[in-house]
Write a protein that holds these residues in place. Structure first.
Motif, PDB file in Angstrom:
ATOM      1  N   ARG A  78       1.965   6.545  -0.762  1.00 56.67           N
ATOM      2  CA  ARG A  78       2.873   6.759   0.359  1.00 56.67           C
ATOM      3  C   ARG A  78       4.331   6.773  -0.097  1.00 56.67           C
ATOM      4  NH1 ARG A  78       4.147   1.889   4.477  1.00 56.67           N
ATOM      5  NH2 ARG A  78       5.572   2.938   5.909  1.00 56.67           N
ATOM      6  N   ASN A  79       4.691   5.947  -1.084  1.00 49.68           N
ATOM      7  CA  ASN A  79       6.091   5.835  -1.504  1.00 49.68           C
ATOM      8  C   ASN A  79       6.488   6.850  -2.577  1.00 49.68           C
ATOM      9  OD1 ASN A  79       4.739   4.779  -3.695  1.00 49.68           O
ATOM     10  ND2 ASN A  79       5.873   2.852  -3.772  1.00 49.68           N
ATOM     11  N   ALA A  80       5.659   7.873  -2.792  1.00 46.32           N
ATOM     12  CA  ALA A  80       5.952   8.870  -3.832  1.00 46.32           C
ATOM     13  C   ALA A  80       7.335   9.512  -3.687  1.00 46.32           C
ATOM     14  CB  ALA A  80       4.868   9.946  -3.849  1.00 46.32           C
ATOM     15  N   PRO A  81       7.825   9.819  -2.459  1.00 37.73           N
ATOM     16  CA  PRO A  81       9.154  10.439  -2.360  1.00 37.73           C
ATOM     17  C   PRO A  81      10.314   9.498  -2.661  1.00 37.73           C
ATOM     18  CG  PRO A  81       7.819  10.858  -0.388  1.00 37.73           C
ATOM     19  CD  PRO A  81       7.166   9.769  -1.149  1.00 37.73           C
ATOM     20  N   SER A  82      10.052   8.204  -2.724  1.00 41.40           N
ATOM     21  CA  SER A  82      11.131   7.233  -2.905  1.00 41.40           C
ATOM     22  C   SER A  82      11.643   7.245  -4.347  1.00 41.40           C
ATOM     23  CB  SER A  82      10.625   5.829  -2.563  1.00 41.40           C
ATOM     24  OG  SER A  82      11.632   4.862  -2.805  1.00 41.40           O
ATOM     25  N   PRO A  83      12.956   7.086  -4.536  1.00 39.94           N
ATOM     26  CA  PRO A  83      13.498   7.068  -5.904  1.00 39.94           C
ATOM     27  C   PRO A  83      13.138   5.806  -6.674  1.00 39.94           C
ATOM     28  CG  PRO A  83      15.233   6.626  -4.317  1.00 39.94           C
ATOM     29  CD  PRO A  83      14.025   7.006  -3.527  1.00 39.94           C
ATOM     30  N   GLY A  84      12.714   4.745  -5.974  1.00 41.34           N
ATOM     31  CA  GLY A  84      12.386   3.519  -6.687  1.00 41.34           C
ATOM     32  C   GLY A  84      11.621   2.539  -5.831  1.00 41.34           C
ATOM     33  N   VAL A  85      10.885   1.659  -6.501  1.00 46.71           N
ATOM     34  CA  VAL A  85      10.185   0.565  -5.842  1.00 46.71           C
ATOM     35  C   VAL A  85      11.077  -0.661  -5.963  1.00 46.71           C
ATOM     36  CG1 VAL A  85       8.120  -0.885  -5.829  1.00 46.71           C
ATOM     37  CG2 VAL A  85       7.950   1.540  -6.448  1.00 46.71           C
ATOM     38  N   GLN A  86      11.530  -1.172  -4.831  1.00 45.88           N
ATOM     39  CA  GLN A  86      12.506  -2.265  -4.850  1.00 45.88           C
ATOM     40  C   GLN A  86      11.829  -3.614  -4.595  1.00 45.88           C
ATOM     41  OE1 GLN A  86      15.104  -0.957  -5.888  1.00 45.88           O
ATOM     42  NE2 GLN A  86      14.971   1.154  -5.161  1.00 45.88           N
ATOM     43  N   SER A  87      12.471  -4.664  -5.105  1.00 44.71           N
ATOM     44  CA  SER A  87      12.043  -6.048  -4.890  1.00 44.71           C
ATOM     45  C   SER A  87      10.671  -6.342  -5.481  1.00 44.71           C
ATOM     46  CB  SER A  87      12.030  -6.397  -3.395  1.00 44.71           C
ATOM     47  OG  SER A  87      13.325  -6.263  -2.850  1.00 44.71           O
ATOM     48  N   PHE A  88      10.247  -5.562  -6.457  1.00 39.31           N
ATOM     49  CA  PHE A  88       8.976  -5.827  -7.145  1.00 39.31           C
ATOM     50  C   PHE A  88       9.316  -6.654  -8.386  1.00 39.31           C
ATOM     51  CE2 PHE A  88       4.955  -5.562  -9.038  1.00 39.31           C
ATOM     52  CZ  PHE A  88       4.063  -4.873  -8.233  1.00 39.31           C
ATOM     53  N   PHE A  89       8.915  -7.902  -8.389  1.00 38.67           N
ATOM     54  CA  PHE A  89       9.269  -8.862  -9.430  1.00 38.67           C
ATOM     55  C   PHE A  89       9.051  -8.277 -10.830  1.00 38.67           C
ATOM     56  CE2 PHE A  89       7.862 -12.646 -11.982  1.00 38.67           C
ATOM     57  CZ  PHE A  89       9.128 -13.202 -12.116  1.00 38.67           C
ATOM     58  N   THR A  90      10.102  -8.289 -11.655  1.00 41.95           N
ATOM     59  CA  THR A  90      10.184  -7.762 -13.036  1.00 41.95           C
ATOM     60  C   THR A  90      10.228  -6.237 -13.092  1.00 41.95           C
ATOM     61  OG1 THR A  90       7.829  -7.498 -13.698  1.00 41.95           O
ATOM     62  CG2 THR A  90       8.789  -9.729 -13.837  1.00 41.95           C
ATOM     63  N   ARG A  91      10.089  -5.558 -11.942  1.00 41.78           N
ATOM     64  CA  ARG A  91      10.060  -4.084 -11.954  1.00 41.78           C
ATOM     65  C   ARG A  91      10.988  -3.496 -10.891  1.00 41.78           C
ATOM     66  NH1 ARG A  91       8.190  -4.993 -16.092  1.00 41.78           N
ATOM     67  NH2 ARG A  91       6.239  -4.322 -17.035  1.00 41.78           N
ATOM     68  N   ASP A  92      12.039  -4.226 -10.522  1.00 44.98           N
ATOM     69  CA  ASP A  92      12.929  -3.791  -9.450  1.00 44.98           C
ATOM     70  C   ASP A  92      13.540  -2.426  -9.762  1.00 44.98           C
ATOM     71  OD1 ASP A  92      14.385  -4.050  -7.061  1.00 44.98           O
ATOM     72  OD2 ASP A  92      16.118  -4.864  -8.124  1.00 44.98           O
ATOM     73  N   GLY A  93      13.320  -1.463  -8.869  1.00 50.25           N
ATOM     74  CA  GLY A  93      13.883  -0.132  -9.029  1.00 50.25           C
ATOM     75  C   GLY A  93      13.043   0.838  -9.826  1.00 50.25           C
ATOM     76  N   ILE A  94      11.884   0.415 -10.293  1.00 48.65           N
ATOM     77  CA  ILE A  94      11.034   1.307 -11.082  1.00 48.65           C
ATOM     78  C   ILE A  94      10.562   2.477 -10.218  1.00 48.65           C
ATOM     79  CG2 ILE A  94       8.896   0.061 -10.522  1.00 48.65           C
ATOM     80  CD1 ILE A  94       7.969   0.594 -13.390  1.00 48.65           C
ATOM     81  N   LYS A  95      10.399   3.649 -10.814  1.00 51.22           N
ATOM     82  CA  LYS A  95       9.903   4.806 -10.071  1.00 51.22           C
ATOM     83  C   LYS A  95       8.445   4.568  -9.675  1.00 51.22           C
ATOM     84  CE  LYS A  95      13.013   8.167 -12.213  1.00 51.22           C
ATOM     85  NZ  LYS A  95      13.123   9.397 -13.022  1.00 51.22           N
ATOM     86  N   PRO A  96       8.057   4.986  -8.464  1.00 52.68           N
ATOM     87  CA  PRO A  96       6.679   4.738  -8.013  1.00 52.68           C
ATOM     88  C   PRO A  96       5.616   5.236  -8.984  1.00 52.68           C
ATOM     89  CG  PRO A  96       8.014   5.491  -6.177  1.00 52.68           C
ATOM     90  CD  PRO A  96       8.877   5.614  -7.403  1.00 52.68           C
ATOM     91  N   ALA A  97       5.799   6.438  -9.516  1.00 50.88           N
ATOM     92  CA  ALA A  97       4.801   6.981 -10.440  1.00 50.88           C
ATOM     93  C   ALA A  97       4.723   6.164 -11.726  1.00 50.88           C
ATOM     94  CB  ALA A  97       5.127   8.443 -10.762  1.00 50.88           C
ATOM     95  N   GLU A  98       5.863   5.678 -12.186  1.00 51.40           N
ATOM     96  CA  GLU A  98       5.878   4.880 -13.413  1.00 51.40           C
ATOM     97  C   GLU A  98       5.179   3.539 -13.204  1.00 51.40           C
ATOM     98  OE1 GLU A  98       9.072   3.029 -16.657  1.00 51.40           O
ATOM     99  OE2 GLU A  98       9.780   4.328 -15.032  1.00 51.40           O
TER     100      GLU A  98
END
Length: 323
Positions: free
Chosen positions: A55-75
């Motif tokens: 669902r979050n594929a269009p988003s530029p980043g996954v936020q507030s994910f511990f140790t991965r803040d701002g990582i691209k969803p696909a990554e």
């Protein structure tokens, strides 16, 4: 020479049916991959059916994910798949599950592979981690800007647009609550109801107290920038309102109808009901992530996937080690 883990996998009790897998996980987002990791570490035979982009594929980043803040969803998902490789009891297929049927102590799943080839597998337990799809309002430009200029969650995106002129779209109680929440990140916030807002006098008063302006003029379209950010909200009267981003709380529906076809209990909002052990109203069928009720964030979905995996492993163990 067999893998060291092969000798550690106990035989099932004679009463247990022989199945292709202990668990089939439908969905390969944060919830599904997290569950697979936990089950792989329990030496469980697992099949993950990966049905496509999250669902979050269009988003530029996954936020507030511990140790991965701002990582691209696909990554993030790529890392999840990579970290499953050491667990040789876990298998992933690009496949869309089209049907699930419950039998005596097992499930039969029909799926369509990447090439369109149909196949059938059996499992003792099934985990639904299929997520939801958002039903965006029928405003021109809304879908094109989704994930960058049109946002759904201030906890996910508020920090990135802090201090900018923002808008909140919707009507009634939902838009009031969302606007008050968004006002934490910006002082210049407006509510756009796209026609009569159906706001109570108290709601209007609360918005005025926070200096949140109200626009009840119908919207013509959203005008965006080449990078997907919002430039203007254009009203039917020709007025243009410059905004950096627009927040909306869209309706949602289940990404698949598998739970409904199986007769699972659903909540009033269409989420799949689960008990405290992550099990649906169908014995042996579990659910985790956005499919279930509650806040929707990738890190929470991952946690729910782990909780479901623990519950599944313990249920399987009780079956294998009867009193």
């Amino acid at each position: 020479m067999p893998h060291p883990s092969a000798s550690l996998i106990r035989h099932r009790a004679p009463a247990q049916p022989a199945t292709d897998y202990d668990v089939v996980i439908i969905g390969a987002g944060s919830a599904g991959l997290s569950a697979a990791l936990a089950l792989g570490r329990c030496l469980r035979r697992v099949l993950i059916c990966d049905g496509g982009p999250p669902r979050n594929a269009p988003s530029p980043g996954v936020q507030s994910f511990f140790t991965r803040d701002g990582i691209k969803p696909a990554e993030l998902l790529q890392l999840g798949h990579q970290q499953l490789k050491p667990y040789d009891t876990v298998e992933t297929r690009v496949a869309r599950v089209t049907q699930v049927s419950a039998g005596a102590g097992q499930f039969e799943l029909q799926a369509e592979g990447e090439t369109g080839r149909q196949f059938t597998v059996t499992a003792r337990k099934v985990l639904l981690a299929t997520g939801v799809e958002d039903e965006l309002p029928p405003v021109e430009g809304m879908r094109d800007l989704w994930g960058r200029g049109v946002l759904h969650c201030p906890y996910c995106h508020g920090w990135e647009v802090r201090g900018q002129p923002l808008a909140v779209y919707g009507r009634g109680k939902i838009v009031t609550g969302l606007a008050l929440l968004v006002s934490r990140w910006a002082t210049d916030v407006v509510v756009c109801t796209d026609g009569p807002g159906h706001l109570s006098n108290n709601a209007r008063r609360r918005l005025r107290q926070q200096k949140i302006r109200l626009y009840e003029e119908p919207i013509s379209h959203l005008e965006g920038k080449p990078n997907g950010e919002l430039r203007h909200i254009v009203f039917e009267n020709g007025e243009k309102l410059a905004r950096h981003a627009l927040f909306v709380h869209p309706h949602q529906h289940q990404r698949t109808n598998l739970a409904e076809l199986l007769g699972c209990r659903l909540t009033s909002k269409g989420a799949v009901w689960i008990n405290k052990h992550s099990q649906t109203s169908i014995s042996g069928l579990y659910a985790a992530g956005d499919t279930t009720p509650g806040p929707q964030k990738a890190v929470l979905a991952a946690a729910e996937g782990t909780l479901a995996a623990i519950a599944i492993h313990e249920a399987l163990t009780r079956e294998e080690c009867p009193k």
